[in-house]
Every structure is written in structure tokens, then in C-alpha cells.
Motif scaffolding. Structure first.
Motif, PDB file in Angstrom:
ATOM      1  N   LEU A 130       0.821  -1.213   0.000  1.00  0.00           N
ATOM      2  CA  LEU A 130       0.000   0.000   0.000  1.00  0.00           C
ATOM      3  C   LEU A 130       0.854   1.263   0.000  1.00  0.00           C
ATOM      4  O   LEU A 130       0.332   2.379   0.045  1.00  0.00           O
ATOM      5  N   HIS A 131       2.189   1.087  -0.017  1.00  0.00           N
ATOM      6  CA  HIS A 131       3.085   2.243  -0.052  1.00  0.00           C
ATOM      7  C   HIS A 131       2.786   3.049  -1.317  1.00  0.00           C
ATOM      8  O   HIS A 131       2.632   2.481  -2.395  1.00  0.00           O
ATOM      9  N   PHE A 132       2.711   4.367  -1.198  1.00  0.00           N
ATOM     10  CA  PHE A 132       2.386   5.170  -2.386  1.00  0.00           C
ATOM     11  C   PHE A 132       3.446   4.938  -3.472  1.00  0.00           C
ATOM     12  O   PHE A 132       4.576   4.561  -3.183  1.00  0.00           O
ATOM     13  N   GLU A 133       3.055   5.125  -4.726  1.00  0.00           N
ATOM     14  CA  GLU A 133       3.967   4.899  -5.857  1.00  0.00           C
ATOM     15  C   GLU A 133       4.285   6.225  -6.546  1.00  0.00           C
ATOM     16  O   GLU A 133       3.411   7.074  -6.682  1.00  0.00           O
ATOM     17  N   ARG A 134       5.519   6.367  -6.992  1.00  0.00           N
ATOM     18  CA  ARG A 134       5.869   7.499  -7.848  1.00  0.00           C
ATOM     19  C   ARG A 134       6.893   6.994  -8.845  1.00  0.00           C
ATOM     20  O   ARG A 134       7.974   6.532  -8.456  1.00  0.00           O
ATOM     21  N   TYR A 135       6.535   7.028 -10.101  1.00  0.00           N
ATOM     22  CA  TYR A 135       7.463   6.590 -11.145  1.00  0.00           C
ATOM     23  C   TYR A 135       7.686   7.726 -12.127  1.00  0.00           C
ATOM     24  O   TYR A 135       6.760   8.452 -12.445  1.00  0.00           O
ATOM     25  N   HIS A 136       8.902   7.817 -12.638  1.00  0.00           N
ATOM     26  CA  HIS A 136       9.186   8.790 -13.692  1.00  0.00           C
ATOM     27  C   HIS A 136       9.283   8.111 -15.049  1.00  0.00           C
ATOM     28  O   HIS A 136       9.245   8.765 -16.077  1.00  0.00           O
ATOM     29  N   GLY A 137       9.444   6.782 -15.036  1.00  0.00           N
ATOM     30  CA  GLY A 137       9.474   6.028 -16.292  1.00  0.00           C
ATOM     31  C   GLY A 137       8.973   4.604 -16.088  1.00  0.00           C
ATOM     32  O   GLY A 137       9.454   3.671 -16.725  1.00  0.00           O
ATOM     33  N   GLY A 138       8.028   4.417 -15.197  1.00  0.00           N
ATOM     34  CA  GLY A 138       7.485   3.093 -14.917  1.00  0.00           C
ATOM     35  C   GLY A 138       8.385   2.263 -14.005  1.00  0.00           C
ATOM     36  O   GLY A 138       9.468   2.690 -13.623  1.00  0.00           O
ATOM     37  N   VAL A 139       7.895   1.067 -13.659  1.00  0.00           N
ATOM     38  CA  VAL A 139       8.642   0.157 -12.776  1.00  0.00           C
ATOM     39  C   VAL A 139       9.501  -0.774 -13.622  1.00  0.00           C
ATOM     40  O   VAL A 139       8.975  -1.589 -14.360  1.00  0.00           O
ATOM     41  N   PRO A 140      10.827  -0.678 -13.545  1.00  0.00           N
ATOM     42  CA  PRO A 140      11.655  -1.612 -14.304  1.00  0.00           C
ATOM     43  C   PRO A 140      11.654  -2.987 -13.620  1.00  0.00           C
ATOM     44  O   PRO A 140      11.545  -3.066 -12.399  1.00  0.00           O
ATOM     45  N   GLU A 141      11.730  -4.028 -14.421  1.00  0.00           N
ATOM     46  CA  GLU A 141      11.803  -5.369 -13.835  1.00  0.00           C
ATOM     47  C   GLU A 141      13.261  -5.775 -13.759  1.00  0.00           C
ATOM     48  O   GLU A 141      13.803  -6.361 -14.677  1.00  0.00           O
ATOM     49  N   VAL A 142      13.892  -5.442 -12.652  1.00  0.00           N
ATOM     50  CA  VAL A 142      15.328  -5.658 -12.503  1.00  0.00           C
ATOM     51  C   VAL A 142      15.594  -7.085 -12.028  1.00  0.00           C
ATOM     52  O   VAL A 142      15.012  -7.540 -11.044  1.00  0.00           O
ATOM     53  N   ASN A 143      16.461  -7.794 -12.741  1.00  0.00           N
ATOM     54  CA  ASN A 143      16.918  -9.112 -12.300  1.00  0.00           C
ATOM     55  C   ASN A 143      18.093  -8.892 -11.347  1.00  0.00           C
ATOM     56  O   ASN A 143      19.139  -8.391 -11.753  1.00  0.00           O
ATOM     57  N   PRO A 144      17.937  -9.262 -10.070  1.00  0.00           N
ATOM     58  CA  PRO A 144      18.985  -8.935  -9.084  1.00  0.00           C
ATOM     59  C   PRO A 144      20.329  -9.584  -9.406  1.00  0.00           C
ATOM     60  O   PRO A 144      21.375  -9.027  -9.061  1.00  0.00           O
ATOM     61  N   ASP A 145      20.315 -10.731 -10.074  1.00  0.00           N
ATOM     62  CA  ASP A 145      21.586 -11.395 -10.428  1.00  0.00           C
ATOM     63  C   ASP A 145      22.369 -10.565 -11.436  1.00  0.00           C
ATOM     64  O   ASP A 145      23.596 -10.620 -11.489  1.00  0.00           O
ATOM     65  N   ASP A 146      21.653  -9.827 -12.276  1.00  0.00           N
ATOM     66  CA  ASP A 146      22.301  -9.020 -13.310  1.00  0.00           C
ATOM     67  C   ASP A 146      22.397  -7.550 -12.914  1.00  0.00           C
ATOM     68  O   ASP A 146      22.704  -6.710 -13.753  1.00  0.00           O
ATOM     69  N   HIS A 147      22.079  -7.271 -11.684  1.00  0.00           N
ATOM     70  CA  HIS A 147      22.106  -5.869 -11.267  1.00  0.00           C
ATOM     71  C   HIS A 147      23.447  -5.540 -10.608  1.00  0.00           C
ATOM     72  O   HIS A 147      23.982  -6.331  -9.846  1.00  0.00           O
ATOM     73  N   ARG A 148      23.998  -4.381 -10.928  1.00  0.00           N
ATOM     74  CA  ARG A 148      25.256  -3.939 -10.316  1.00  0.00           C
ATOM     75  C   ARG A 148      25.097  -2.527  -9.781  1.00  0.00           C
ATOM     76  O   ARG A 148      24.339  -1.724 -10.335  1.00  0.00           O
ATOM     77  N   ILE A 149      25.842  -2.245  -8.718  1.00  0.00           N
ATOM     78  CA  ILE A 149      25.887  -0.882  -8.189  1.00  0.00           C
ATOM     79  C   ILE A 149      27.305  -0.373  -8.430  1.00  0.00           C
ATOM     80  O   ILE A 149      28.282  -0.973  -7.970  1.00  0.00           O
ATOM     81  N   MET A 150      27.381   0.726  -9.211  1.00  0.00           N
ATOM     82  CA  MET A 150      28.681   1.299  -9.562  1.00  0.00           C
ATOM     83  C   MET A 150      28.937   2.521  -8.683  1.00  0.00           C
ATOM     84  O   MET A 150      28.030   3.325  -8.470  1.00  0.00           O
ATOM     85  N   ILE A 151      30.166   2.618  -8.166  1.00  0.00           N
ATOM     86  CA  ILE A 151      30.564   3.819  -7.430  1.00  0.00           C
ATOM     87  C   ILE A 151      31.735   4.416  -8.187  1.00  0.00           C
ATOM     88  O   ILE A 151      32.791   3.769  -8.323  1.00  0.00           O
ATOM     89  N   ASN A 152      31.558   5.640  -8.742  1.00  0.00           N
ATOM     90  CA  ASN A 152      32.635   6.232  -9.534  1.00  0.00           C
ATOM     91  C   ASN A 152      32.772   7.716  -9.235  1.00  0.00           C
ATOM     92  O   ASN A 152      32.175   8.231  -8.303  1.00  0.00           O
ATOM     93  N   GLY A 153      33.585   8.390  -9.983  1.00  0.00           N
ATOM     94  CA  GLY A 153      33.826   9.815  -9.754  1.00  0.00           C
ATOM     95  C   GLY A 153      35.031  10.030  -8.850  1.00  0.00           C
ATOM     96  O   GLY A 153      36.050   9.347  -9.003  1.00  0.00           O
ATOM     97  N   MET A 154      34.895  10.962  -7.891  1.00  0.00           N
ATOM     98  CA  MET A 154      36.037  11.331  -7.045  1.00  0.00           C
ATOM     99  C   MET A 154      36.244  10.319  -5.903  1.00  0.00           C
ATOM    100  O   MET A 154      36.090  10.643  -4.725  1.00  0.00           O
ATOM    101  N   VAL A 155      36.592   9.098  -6.292  1.00  0.00           N
ATOM    102  CA  VAL A 155      36.883   8.047  -5.306  1.00  0.00           C
ATOM    103  C   VAL A 155      38.236   7.419  -5.619  1.00  0.00           C
ATOM    104  O   VAL A 155      38.690   7.436  -6.774  1.00  0.00           O
ATOM    105  N   GLU A 156      38.876   6.867  -4.594  1.00  0.00           N
ATOM    106  CA  GLU A 156      40.172   6.218  -4.775  1.00  0.00           C
ATOM    107  C   GLU A 156      40.037   4.957  -5.630  1.00  0.00           C
ATOM    108  O   GLU A 156      40.893   4.663  -6.457  1.00  0.00           O
ATOM    109  N   ARG A 157      38.953   4.225  -5.368  1.00  0.00           N
ATOM    110  CA  ARG A 157      38.763   2.960  -6.078  1.00  0.00           C
ATOM    111  C   ARG A 157      37.346   2.891  -6.631  1.00  0.00           C
ATOM    112  O   ARG A 157      36.401   2.645  -5.877  1.00  0.00           O
TER     113      ARG A 157
END
Lengths: 312, 439
Positions: free
Chosen positions: B120-147
Motif C-alpha cells: 500500500l506504499h504510495f507509488e511514484r514513477y518517472h518512467g514506470g517500474v523496471p523489472e530488474v533481475n537482481p543477479d544481473d544488477h550492479r551498483i557502480m561507485i565512480n567519480g572522485m573516489v580512490e577505487r
């Protein structure tokens, strides 16, 4: 990076010597390095890091002219945003609205409101066209950006936008924003005799604009469910609903029995062909596969079947 | 005999009315059963034993007690009772061009406590709900970082995690009513608001793993949805209480809430808690993205706009009575509501029955947590008099929820966002409740 690796090795040696362990918990706590994940390669970062900053950081090599942008805009953008950026239905208006920001009904467009041209490039690159995001090339994005700037009279019709001249663009409302300075309101906490009761004027709700059926006594949400072509429905919702829910650019509205009866007269095969290959006529324009070329012919056919089923 | 036939006629009419509300395939069975029942009931009524419509009431034993119920895992993932079918998210269709870039609201009028069921949590989408497969999902950390890092979901979830109860609110909540009242239900005036327990890794932990370079001041969060939703977050907030969340209310996030991973910025406007998080970039200035320049900026009357207006300031609303919960009887009445503040804990809530002439302090009920929905309540004795109900919340910083007139005076009516003014419900002598504004 080199320094942190050196530190890592140093601590590792100490830890190994002291405890005979490869990585001690003490190391993990101190350095905040859990050793999780791997280094992202420059190629991986290049594929995902698509943002463009006001100072130009992130702009790719390339260029695009207002003239090239016109054709691209008319094919990819005008069905929602209007030929002159005036906006169709409730889709965003892109052009005009100058000097309306302090009026009763301000028109916030790229020209009247947006403070940076970089935002335009960035947003088209990541999210447009609506049904096929990240499908435009760098040059196409430059061209469409140039054309939207032209629609707002920010550049002339001969203009060619490039990575190098991007920073020369100054948006009309560049100085229109200020940093958050709230709290901007102070309400003294009065408990008694806070106002004269006779001074209270009650303004009621505008009637008839809220969905309220569910508030009627005994209302039920249970409706009869016919078997649904789920594949077609999924494709429809992702790629077709944008136009066919509300009749954009002459699109026959799903559920409009009369119009669909007429459109399906030549037979389903003809209707599906039109959806796959695109169509321009007096009664409207249909981009091939609704502009989403990643759909297979079968996907499009399933979606057409779904729309016809919903319109009988 | 005459009385019996009258009862039977009434009962037949009742069965017909009820049947009309059922799906067609169930309607025939219902009618048949009803007719059988009528024959029996008519007879029973004649001897004074069962009254129509009260077969399940004492002294009769209800039907559900006279046969066995369903067994375990007949519904492996539990669902609400079919009698609660009205408890759903709703939208106001004319608000947006289509449902893919749109918003729905939580049914606040029926919700209890401070946790919103995930569905029942309210919904807000800017381009719909993507169906993300967690096995193929990655979180990238870039920019002003050492690694620059690339994390799998498994790696993300191997960092130390914590759980916190917080509200999430769209800054456009209430935004349709800057110029005047136009929503006839609480669900639409305040329903872009929900509360959950969120579980995730502190963003500071992940940024430290990557190593923040000197000079860094901002973090860009980017989603994996079709809008590539982005917001620039100041590094101070990123290192304070911002979480990289993978679970909500004890289970993995719902797709609508960013499955498998989202950012969560407690107390800040909902869109900064970027869903379907795929990338975090560290930099030395904000990125001026579309959703922090052309949208989610607050245009004032003089034509200038406030930007980076992140915090959801203190707000409150009475959830019962409200248009969906009219007063049904005279006598003692339990008035209830919700209060919340993006600056910390709710310190106090006052309630007025007379449109703000006089105020009484309500009771805070249950848990009072920082940046969380907080329940308040008050018992009133209603004898059919008209009321102008209001609530006014104060948070631990001492900030007092303003009146609409005070807000309009400094902001005008074009802000769209961050309308946290005192709300008024008008109770009529028959107990009906209307949304009104006071001048």
C-alpha cells in the motif's frame, strides 16, 4: 589509490605477523575496507556514466545542427511535445512562457525556467524519447538539444552545437534560483482566543474533480475478469499506452469500439503490418513499432491483439 | 401468513441487490443459494428463530464456524481478507499525462499505527517500474573516489546493515491545493505519504570502501529505470543517515519501491531516495539534473525559485474523522491523526475543533521516532455540532506547522511542492466530513 594499497599491505603484514591470519577483523574496522566488490573498469564506467554537468563535465565528443535537430525532433519528440514545443495534452511544454514565472499561471519551459543547457542534453540522453530511452547517438542528442534551444530563440537557425561551444550557451533564467533558506514561515503557538471566530471564512472543495466512487456505501472493487493476453498487455503498457491511452497524434484510443471497428476493417494482418512498419496518414501518424525498435514483430502483434480485444 | 410473505419479498430483493455486486460467474451460484436460503429462512422466520441477514449473529452459530477452514500454505504468500478489497492505492488520473510517469496515494484513512503495508506504499514513477533481475544488477561507485567499485547485490548485502523506521513523502503531497481545496478525500490530500522499516547499508560505509577523494562535496544517485532518475545529494547527508536500502518491512523491497536496491535519505523529499539504484558518483558540485532544476524546485510569487529544498518540514493531518471516515454516532469519539517531520521527532500536536480559535494538546500514541510517522489522538464528545477540525504539529527543532495563509503569504501559490500547512476538515451536523480551506 596507490597510498591506500600501500597502507593496506602494511597493515596486512602486521596483522599476519601478529595473529597469523590473512585479514584480521581489526584491519577491516580501522580502514573501513571490507574487500567487497571489484574495481570498475574504465569501459564499464564509460557505458554507465552518462551524466552531464553545468560545467560541461561528461559531454561526449560530437556535434549537431538545428537543421538536423528539426527532422529528429519532428520524428521522435513532436508527438508528445508538439511541433513547436507547445506540448500535446498534458505532456511537457518545451518552448515559450517567457516572463510568466511571476504570473498566476506560470509556464515553466526549457526557455523560461531551466537554468542550464547541460540539463537538456543530459535528460534527452538518459530518458528520451519516452518510449525508447538511451537510443539516441551523441550527435543526435546534440542536434535535438540545439533544436529545442532554437525553439526557445536561444540560438539561431544556423547554429551547430558542439562539445566545445556548449559552455557559451546562457539560459534566460540562469539567475532564477536560490539555495534553500527555510524555515521561511514562523507560526507562533497560540492556544486560546487565537482569532475572532466571526472572521473565519470557509471555502469548500471544488466538486467533481476527485475520484470518490470508493467512498459510496457498499462500493465494491470486484469486477469480472476475462482472460487477458498478458504478453500483449505488458508490451502495450510499456510501449503503446503512452499514445493509445489518450489518442495522441491521432492514435485510436484503446477501448473506443467505434474507431477500432473502423480501423480493423482491412483485417488484423493489415493493422499489425501498419503497427510494425509505421504509418502516416490524414487520420494520424504511427511510428514503426511505436518508436521502440527493440520490440520483435511478435511483440507488436501481441500488443495489437490486446488493443483490439480491449476495444470490442 | 401476510407477514411471512412480506419478509420473503424483502429478502429476495436483498439477495438480488447483493448479487448485482458480484462477478457474473459467482452471481448464479449466489442467487441459487440465496433462493434455497430464502425458502428455509422464510420458514424459520415464521417460527421466530432466524431473522434475515442475521444468520451469523448470536444466538446463531456463524457459517464459518460450522465447517473447516483452509489449511496452511493454501495461500503461500498471505493476502488481505477479501472484505478489505477497498483498501488499495488510488490515483487521480488527470494529474499526469499517463500512468507511467505518475503517482498513486496510500489509503491513509484506513491505515493503523506508523507502518504502511508494503503493497500500500504510495507509488511514484518517472518512467514506470523496471523489472530488474537482481543477479544481473550492479551498483557502480565512480567519480572522485580512490577505487571505483562495482558491487553485486550479494556483495552489497555483505556489508554491515541496519534497520530504521522512517516516513517517505513526495514533496508534491498536498500540492494540488495551493490555490484552493479540490480533493474530496484524505487519500488524495495527503496520501503521497507512507511509513516503513527500511533495512540497508549506510552509504558512508560504501563510500569509505571506495575511498572519498579530497574536495568531494556531492554524490549523484542514479536509477536503473527508463527515466534514469537522478538526484544530487550533498556529501554531508550522504555521510550522515543516508542508507542504501534493500529491504522494507522485513522482506526484499517491492518492485514499486526500487527492487532490488534504492537509496534512502531519511526526512528528505521522496524523489531523492532514488529507486532501482545503479550508480553513485562522487563529485565537487551538483549535477543540476532535470529533477532538481525544472522539477522539484519551488517557484515563489516573485518568479524566483528555491532549489535544493530537500527537507520535508513538519506536517500533520487528522485521519479520523475525515471525508472517508464520517462520524457515525453521537457521544465519545476517538479522533486520530498522523504527524511527521523531516527534521527529527514530533514533539507535540495540538488539535482545534473550532477552526483554530482554541487549541488542545493531543496525546502522542505509540512509538515517537525521528523522521517517522507519529500517531496522535484525542477523545472528544460529539453531540452533532458542526466542527472545523485542525491539527498543528511541532517538531523537536521547535518549528511549528504553519497555516495555509502564512505559507501563501511568503510563497504565493505556484510552489507546487512542500505544502505542509495546517489542514481543515469541516464536520457537518449529520457527521459528514468535507475538505475545506479557511480564509
Amino acid at each position: 589509490m596507490y597510498n591506500s594499497v600501500k597502507k593496506y599491505l602494511k597493515i596486512l603484514v602486521l596483522a599476519s605477523a601478529a595473529q597469523g591470519l590473512f585479514i584480521s577483523p581489526a584491519y577491516a574496522e580501522e580502514a573501513g575496507h571490507y574487500g567487497l566488490g571489484r574495481i570498475a573498469t574504465p569501459e564499464e564506467i564509460a557505458g554507465w556514466d552518462i551524466d552531464v554537468r553545468p560545467d560541461g563535465l561528461g559531454l561526449p565528443a560530437g556535434s549537431g545542427s538545428v537543421a538536423d535537430g528539426e527532422g529528429l525532433y519532428e520524428g521522435q519528440c513532436a508527438s508528445c511535445h508538439g511541433l513547436f514545443g507547445e506540448g500535446e495534452g498534458r505532456w511537457p511544454i518545451l518552448a515559450g512562457g517567457f516572463d510568466t514565472l511571476s504570473e498566476g499561471r506560470p509556464e515553466k519551459t526549457v526557455g523560461s525556467y531551466w537554468p542550464h543547457a547541460s540539463t537538456l542534453y543530459d535528460y534527452i540522453r538518459r530518458a528520451m524519447p519516452f518510449t525508447a530511452p538511451q537510443s539516441l547517438t551523441a550527435d543526435e542528442t546534440y542536434a535535438i538539444t540545439a533544436y529545442v534551444l532554437y525553439l526557445n530563440e536561444i540560438v539561431d537557425e544556423e547554429f551547430v552545437l558542439t562539445k566545445d561551444n556548449f559552455s557559451t550557451i546562457v539560459m534566460p533564467n540562469a539567475d532564477g534560483f536560490f539555495e534553500d533558506d527555510r524555515p521561511d514561515v514562523r507560526n507562533p503557538t497560540c492556544m486560546k482566543d487565537c482569532k475572532d471566530p466571526s472572521s473565519i471564512k470557509v471555502t469548500s472543495t471544488i466538486a467533481g474533480v476527485t475520484p470518490t466512487e470508493h467512498m459510496e456505501e457498499g462500493a465494491s472493487n470486484m469486477t469480472e475478469e476475462a482472460p487477458i493476453n498478458e504478453h500483449g498487455k505488458g508490451i502495450y503498457n510499456q510501449s503503446c499506452a503512452v499514445c493509445h491511452n489518450n489518442g495522441m497524434a491521432g492514435a485510436p484510443i484503446t477501448g473506443d469500439k467505434e474507431v477500432w471497428a473502423d480501423r480493423t476493417k482491412p483485417g488484423m494482418e493489415a493493422v499489425i503490418n501498419r503497427a510494425i512498419n509505421g504509418y502516416v496518414g490524414e487520420d494520424g501518424a504511427m511510428p514503426a513499432k511505436g518508436g521502440n525498435m527493440s520490440l520483435s514483430d511478435e511483440d507488436v502483434a501481441a500488443a495489437v491483439h490486446y488493443m483490439v480485444e480491449q476495444s470490442q | 401468513m401476510k407477514k411471512l410473505s412480506e419478509n420473503t419479498t424483502d429478502l429476495l430483493q436483498e439477495i438480488k441487490t447483493e448479487a448485482a455486486e458480484l462477478p457474473q460467474n459467482k452471481r448464479r451460484d449466489f442467487m441459487l443459494n440465496g433462493l434455497k436460503l430464502t425458502a428455509g429462512t422464510a420458514l424459520a422466520t415464521a417460527v421466530g428463530k432466524v431473522v434475515a441477514g442475521q444468520e451469523n449473529l448470536p444466538p446463531n452459530v456463524p457459517t464459518w464456524q460450522k465447517s473447516l477452514g483452509r489449511g496452511v500454505v493454501s495461500v503461500p504468500y498471505g493476502q488481505p481478507s477479501k472484505h478489505e478489497a477497498n483498501l488499495i492505492r488510488r490515483t487521480v488520473e488527470w494529474l499526469t499525462a499517463d500512468k507511467i510517469a505518475s503517482i498513486s496515494m496510500s489509503p491513509l484513512h484506513k491505515m493503523k499505527g506508523i507502518i504502511t503495508p508494503s503493497g500500500l506504499h504510495f507509488e511514484r514513477y518517472h518512467g514506470g517500474v523496471p523489472e530488474v533481475n537482481p543477479d544481473d544488477h550492479r551498483i557502480m561507485i565512480n567519480g572522485m573516489v580512490e577505487r571505483p567499485l562495482l558491487l553485486t547485490m550479494d556483495e552489497l548485502m555483505s556489508f554491515p546493515s541496519e534497520s530504521h523506521i522512517h516516513f517517505l513523502e513526495c514533496p508534491a503531497n498536498g500540492g494540488m491545493e495551493w490555490r484552493g481545496a479540490q480533493m474530496e478525500a484524505l487519500q488524495f490530500t495527503h496520501g503521497m505519504l507512507s511509513g516503513s522499516e527500511w533495512t540497508g547499508v549506510k552509504l558512508s560505509t560504501i563510500l569509505q570502501e571506495a575511498g572519498i577523494k579530497p574536495g568531494a562535496k556531492w554524490v549523484l544517485a542514479e536509477g536503473a529505470d527508463a527515466a534514469g532518475m537522478t538526484r544530487s545529494i550533498p556529501l554531508d547527508k550522504a555521510l550522515d543517515d543516508t542508507l542504501v536500502v534493500f529491504a522494507q518491512n522485513g522482506e526484499m523491497l517491492r518492485p514499486e519501491q526500487g527492487y532490488p536496491v534504492r537509496l534512502f535519505t531519511p526526512g528528505w523529499e521522496g524523489n531523492t531516495s532514488v529507486k532501482w539504484l545503479r550508480r553513485l558518483e562522487v563529485g565537487d558540485m551538483p549535477w543540476a539534473q532535470r529533477e532538481e532544476t525544472s522539477k522539484y524546485t519551488d517557484l515563489l510569487a516573485d518568479g524566483k525559485a528555491r532549489k535544493h529544498s530537500f527537507v520535508q518540514e513538519v506536517n500533520s493531518v487528522i485521519t479520523s474523522p475525515c471525508p472517508e471516515n464520517p462520524i457515525k454516532r453521537k457521544g465519545l469519539l476517538q479522533l486520530e491523526g498522523l504527524a511527521w517531520s523531516g527534521h527529527g521527532k514530533v514533539k507535540r500536536v495540538d488539535v482545534s475543533l473550532d477552526g483554530g480559535v482554541s487549541w488542545q494538546t493531543a496525546k502522542l500514541k505509540g512509538l515517537v521516532l525521528s523522521k517517522s510517522l507519529t500517531r496522535f489522538g484525542m477523545e472528544i464528545n460529539w453531540q452533532g455540532e458542526p466542527l472545523l477540525l485542525q491539527s498543528r504539529a511541532v517538531d523537536e527543532t521547535g518549528y511549528v506547522q504553519p497555516t495555509l495563509s502564512q505559507l501563501r503569504e511568503v510563497r504565493g501559490t505556484n510552489s507546487i511542492y512542500h505544502k505542509n500547512s495546517i489542514h481543515t476538515w469541516q464536520v457537518q451536523t449529520d457527521g459528514a466530513v468535507n475538505n475545506v480551506q479557511l480564509g
